[in-house]
Design a protein around this motif. Sequence first.
Motif, PDB file in Angstrom:
ATOM      1  N   TYR A   1       0.810  -1.212   0.000  1.00 22.73           N
ATOM      2  CA  TYR A   1       0.000   0.000   0.000  1.00 22.73           C
ATOM      3  C   TYR A   1       0.852   1.274   0.000  1.00 22.73           C
ATOM      4  O   TYR A   1       0.339   2.365  -0.231  1.00 22.73           O
ATOM      5  N   MET A   2       2.141   1.161   0.285  1.00 17.57           N
ATOM      6  CA  MET A   2       3.007   2.343   0.313  1.00 17.57           C
ATOM      7  C   MET A   2       3.316   2.744  -1.118  1.00 17.57           C
ATOM      8  O   MET A   2       4.058   2.068  -1.834  1.00 17.57           O
ATOM      9  N   ALA A   3       2.735   3.864  -1.557  1.00 18.95           N
ATOM     10  CA  ALA A   3       2.831   4.252  -2.969  1.00 18.95           C
ATOM     11  C   ALA A   3       4.238   4.650  -3.377  1.00 18.95           C
ATOM     12  O   ALA A   3       4.631   4.448  -4.528  1.00 18.95           O
ATOM     13  N   GLY A   4       4.995   5.222  -2.455  1.00 18.07           N
ATOM     14  CA  GLY A   4       6.324   5.668  -2.811  1.00 18.07           C
ATOM     15  C   GLY A   4       6.943   6.445  -1.682  1.00 18.07           C
ATOM     16  O   GLY A   4       6.380   6.567  -0.583  1.00 18.07           O
ATOM     17  N   GLN A   5       8.133   6.965  -1.951  1.00 19.52           N
ATOM     18  CA  GLN A   5       8.817   7.817  -0.986  1.00 19.52           C
ATOM     19  C   GLN A   5       9.711   8.797  -1.741  1.00 19.52           C
ATOM     20  O   GLN A   5      10.079   8.561  -2.899  1.00 19.52           O
ATOM     21  N   PHE A   6      10.031   9.902  -1.063  1.00 17.98           N
ATOM     22  CA  PHE A   6      10.886  10.935  -1.631  1.00 17.98           C
ATOM     23  C   PHE A   6      12.034  11.186  -0.657  1.00 17.98           C
ATOM     24  O   PHE A   6      11.831  11.713   0.439  1.00 17.98           O
ATOM     25  N   LEU A   7      13.222  10.777  -1.064  1.00 14.80           N
ATOM     26  CA  LEU A   7      14.390  10.875  -0.194  1.00 14.80           C
ATOM     27  C   LEU A   7      14.803  12.327   0.013  1.00 14.80           C
ATOM     28  O   LEU A   7      14.732  13.148  -0.899  1.00 14.80           O
ATOM     29  N   TRP A   8      15.268  12.593   1.215  1.00 15.48           N
ATOM     30  CA  TRP A   8      15.853  13.900   1.504  1.00 15.48           C
ATOM     31  C   TRP A   8      17.371  13.751   1.470  1.00 15.48           C
ATOM     32  O   TRP A   8      17.964  13.271   2.388  1.00 15.48           O
ATOM     33  N   THR A   9      18.033  14.170   0.382  1.00 18.88           N
ATOM     34  CA  THR A   9      17.549  14.761  -0.858  1.00 18.88           C
ATOM     35  C   THR A   9      18.252  14.082  -2.025  1.00 18.88           C
ATOM     36  O   THR A   9      19.133  13.256  -1.812  1.00 18.88           O
ATOM     37  N   GLY A  10      17.911  14.499  -3.261  1.00 21.62           N
ATOM     38  CA  GLY A  10      18.612  13.965  -4.416  1.00 21.62           C
ATOM     39  C   GLY A  10      20.006  14.544  -4.550  1.00 21.62           C
ATOM     40  O   GLY A  10      20.974  13.827  -4.802  1.00 21.62           O
ATOM     41  N   PHE A  11      20.124  15.873  -4.407  1.00 26.06           N
ATOM     42  CA  PHE A  11      21.406  16.562  -4.486  1.00 26.06           C
ATOM     43  C   PHE A  11      21.580  17.450  -3.262  1.00 26.06           C
ATOM     44  O   PHE A  11      20.614  17.989  -2.723  1.00 26.06           O
ATOM     45  N   ASP A  12      22.832  17.594  -2.825  1.00 22.25           N
ATOM     46  CA  ASP A  12      23.122  18.571  -1.794  1.00 22.25           C
ATOM     47  C   ASP A  12      22.630  19.934  -2.271  1.00 22.25           C
ATOM     48  O   ASP A  12      22.686  20.247  -3.465  1.00 22.25           O
TER      49      ASP A  12
ATOM     50  N   ASP B   1      24.925  24.836   9.221  1.00 20.60           N
ATOM     51  CA  ASP B   1      25.545  25.634  10.274  1.00 20.60           C
ATOM     52  C   ASP B   1      26.998  25.950   9.932  1.00 20.60           C
ATOM     53  O   ASP B   1      27.780  25.063   9.593  1.00 20.60           O
ATOM     54  N   TRP B   2      27.336  27.231  10.020  1.00 23.69           N
ATOM     55  CA  TRP B   2      28.674  27.702   9.710  1.00 23.69           C
ATOM     56  C   TRP B   2      29.717  26.904  10.491  1.00 23.69           C
ATOM     57  O   TRP B   2      29.495  26.588  11.635  1.00 23.69           O
ATOM     58  N   PRO B   3      30.821  26.506   9.873  1.00 25.03           N
ATOM     59  CA  PRO B   3      31.328  26.945   8.567  1.00 25.03           C
ATOM     60  C   PRO B   3      30.750  26.197   7.360  1.00 25.03           C
ATOM     61  O   PRO B   3      31.138  26.473   6.235  1.00 25.03           O
ATOM     62  N   GLU B   4      29.845  25.229   7.598  1.00 23.02           N
ATOM     63  CA  GLU B   4      29.193  24.584   6.463  1.00 23.02           C
ATOM     64  C   GLU B   4      28.250  25.577   5.779  1.00 23.02           C
ATOM     65  O   GLU B   4      27.636  26.410   6.439  1.00 23.02           O
ATOM     66  N   THR B   5      28.130  25.468   4.477  1.00 26.62           N
ATOM     67  CA  THR B   5      27.256  26.359   3.706  1.00 26.62           C
ATOM     68  C   THR B   5      26.167  25.591   2.976  1.00 26.62           C
ATOM     69  O   THR B   5      25.291  26.206   2.372  1.00 26.62           O
ATOM     70  N   THR B   6      26.236  24.265   3.037  1.00 23.32           N
ATOM     71  CA  THR B   6      25.421  23.410   2.180  1.00 23.32           C
ATOM     72  C   THR B   6      24.880  22.242   2.978  1.00 23.32           C
ATOM     73  O   THR B   6      25.620  21.630   3.757  1.00 23.32           O
ATOM     74  N   ASN B   7      23.613  21.937   2.779  1.00 25.01           N
ATOM     75  CA  ASN B   7      23.043  20.741   3.385  1.00 25.01           C
ATOM     76  C   ASN B   7      23.513  19.531   2.579  1.00 25.01           C
ATOM     77  O   ASN B   7      23.329  19.476   1.366  1.00 25.01           O
ATOM     78  N   ASN B   8      24.110  18.562   3.267  1.00 23.68           N
ATOM     79  CA  ASN B   8      24.814  17.475   2.564  1.00 23.68           C
ATOM     80  C   ASN B   8      24.119  16.131   2.670  1.00 23.68           C
ATOM     81  O   ASN B   8      24.765  15.094   2.737  1.00 23.68           O
ATOM     82  N   GLN B   9      22.785  16.127   2.619  1.00 27.56           N
ATOM     83  CA  GLN B   9      22.053  14.866   2.729  1.00 27.56           C
ATOM     84  C   GLN B   9      21.682  14.263   1.373  1.00 27.56           C
ATOM     85  O   GLN B   9      20.847  13.373   1.292  1.00 27.56           O
ATOM     86  N   GLY B  10      22.318  14.737   0.299  1.00 25.79           N
ATOM     87  CA  GLY B  10      21.970  14.277  -1.029  1.00 25.79           C
ATOM     88  C   GLY B  10      22.576  12.942  -1.407  1.00 25.79           C
ATOM     89  O   GLY B  10      23.553  12.470  -0.808  1.00 25.79           O
TER      90      GLY B  10
END
Length: 770
Positions: free
Chosen positions: A515-526, A532-541
């Motif tokens: 019954y689970m139609a699908g999912q959307f991963l967080w994320t495809g690309f960073d 949080d500084w000094p990071e500038t980019t979310n890196n979960q891609g």
Amino acid sequence: MKKRTQLMVALLLAATSATQAQRSITSFDDNWAFYKGDATGAEQTTFNDKAWRKLSLPHDWSIEGPYDQANPTSRGGGYLPAGIGWYRKQFTLGKADAGKNITVEFDGVMANSDVWVNGKHLGKRPYGYSSFIYDVTPYVSFDKPNIIAVKADNSIQPASRYYTGAGIYRHVRLVALNPVHFTPWSVYVTTPVATTTKGTVKIQAQVINTTKAAGEYTISTTITDATGKTVSATGSIKTIAAGQTADFNLEAQVNNPKLWNLDEPALYTAVTRVTKGKEVLDDVKTTFGIREAKFEAATGFWLNGKNIKIKGVCLHHDGGAVGAAVPLDVWVERFKLLKQAGVNGIRTSHNPVTPEFLDLCDRMGFVVMDETFDTWTAAKNNGEKGYNLYFTDWWERDTRDMVMRDRNHPSIVLYSVGNEIHDSLKDSVGFKKYRDQQNLIHQLDPGRPVTMALFRPNVSGVYANGFANMMDVVGQNYRENELIAAHEAHPNWKVIGTENTHVLNMWLALRDKPYMAGQFLWTGFDYLGEADWPETTNNQGLFDRAGNWKQQGLQRESWWSDKPVVHIVRKSDNAGAGTWVANWTPTDFDTYDNAKVQIYSNCDEVELFLNGKSEGVKAKPADDSPRDWDINFEKGTIRAVGRNKGKEVTSEEFKSAGAPAKIILSATKTKLANTFDEVSIIKATLVDAAGIPCPNADNLIKFAVSGAGKIQAVDNGNILSHEAYQASERKAFQGSCIAIVKANANTGTITFNASMAGLPDATLTLQATK
């Protein structure tokens, strides 16, 4: 009836062969003047902008930087600049356009835009992601130059939890229309019957008569396939009174259609015309697909009678180094990588995207969850001064414009009206906010369901208080076990994971629950911001900003790809410490002796070899978990072989690298048209004397371009880097970096050079072509 049909066909053929006097669409991207800052009186025609910077659109001035921890965008906007930017353009209208309706179409201005033509204020749009159209007919001249001025105000911060960009960052068009024409976005194509033997195509349209006299007009549609062959035609005749609009409903049949699907996304074109006699007054070309998409409570998502799991990713609208003004070719390359990883769905997180982004989804075969807002009226941390300030006054206009603009895309199978909304959903006020949005979408696009990404539903109580019962499809972010329990308690609910992480049990929730139609991963690309500084980019891609595979991308391919997959990763530091890396070159050979190795594979069995010696064979686990080896490190070659039914079907190997000895260049394309949307992404990789990539190299690489091209941006994917994107050099990160190159002439040779101290230069040749 037969005679009327024959007459209509004759009228259609006459219309297609008649003199074409329909709408004129002109790109409005070139020759703008730009000023970063406020400029009193810049909306007036007499204002002197000669000292302003000259540029072409789309343009995102925020990505130009510099990075600064003190920038008011803070963690949400990635510590990049914000403020006010002004744009001005002089344009001349030909005498042939006198008497026509003139409109200006903006695909998006970030943000709080005000637009003037010849000093007359046309309107304001707070939401930077909305497309909008202004009728400038009363204010333009046909005998002297005109001035359009745009103010984009991003000064009130923090306005978003993620990077927005700044300025006129999407395309703009000037459109000249005859007095009798289609109203904006009113041509609406649906396919209520979509089988391999028959396709029923319905066309709705609205025509306005701005003349002072009534007239009889023919509305017709011809449908062509991908080869340009006409496969159907239909039409209708109505009298439209002066100053009035008329709605038309047409229907056509396509025999034995090619259905739009994920593997073969067949597209058709509907050309809808309004004619008077033999004169074509207006025409609209609509690309569409013939397909049936639906969600079922027990079995999830169906496309053309086939039960499919939506294997999706969330994508923000930035393109890394290019910021929010993203050339289409950047998305082309990103979509290719997503396809390779087995991705078939995209969630537009959390706002309307560019029209060409959705065109690309149509052409490449992705299903889309089209999303409107990240906030309603309640603020969110790090975006307290965002759309929550405007939702009450603007949600209806912004939702209407997005749905009407997007509803012809076959890729869109689901709308979302919010992401992790913090407004209370426990009372009639919260219920009404959702119901009003859902009802509006149902009115504008009855064929598609509506969801939202619920935030901690067991805490908010929406599973028990009746809120979820209103939803066409119940969407939830994370906490898959809660969604599973909710469906099993309410088996009539259609459910989907609207946001999910990369861990194994979340994949199994999709794999094992019909019954689970699908999912959307967080994320495809960073993506830029939310860091949080000094990071500038979310890196979960699955991939970094520069398009490099990450560990979770390699593992996801082993779960989602239909092709044989085998990938080797190891812990970067000795005895299982550090992060997972895909190489066989430790940063310190002397202290690295115990290697923790994992193999990601969908093959029946995998055998691992170290310098030609087998380290054992392991069968595929039933739960798709990785296969682990604990081995003594030896410098040399590690190789994994994947077998199905005893036969080798794929393999991967890494070799230990020495010191960098040369630069290897590769390009995504070697021929470039001189347009904004065409670019070549050139990757510079440092390799040793044997040609083995050096994954630990971080040397500075300098770029130069001569001839008919220029460097638009550079990057390396490093989330800690504060280097400028608009530059001619970049430090390597994990052994490589990229330059994004575009043509700046219609023809000619583009010579690209990369150099590093102590190494020979590397050169690549591209061609600018019309």
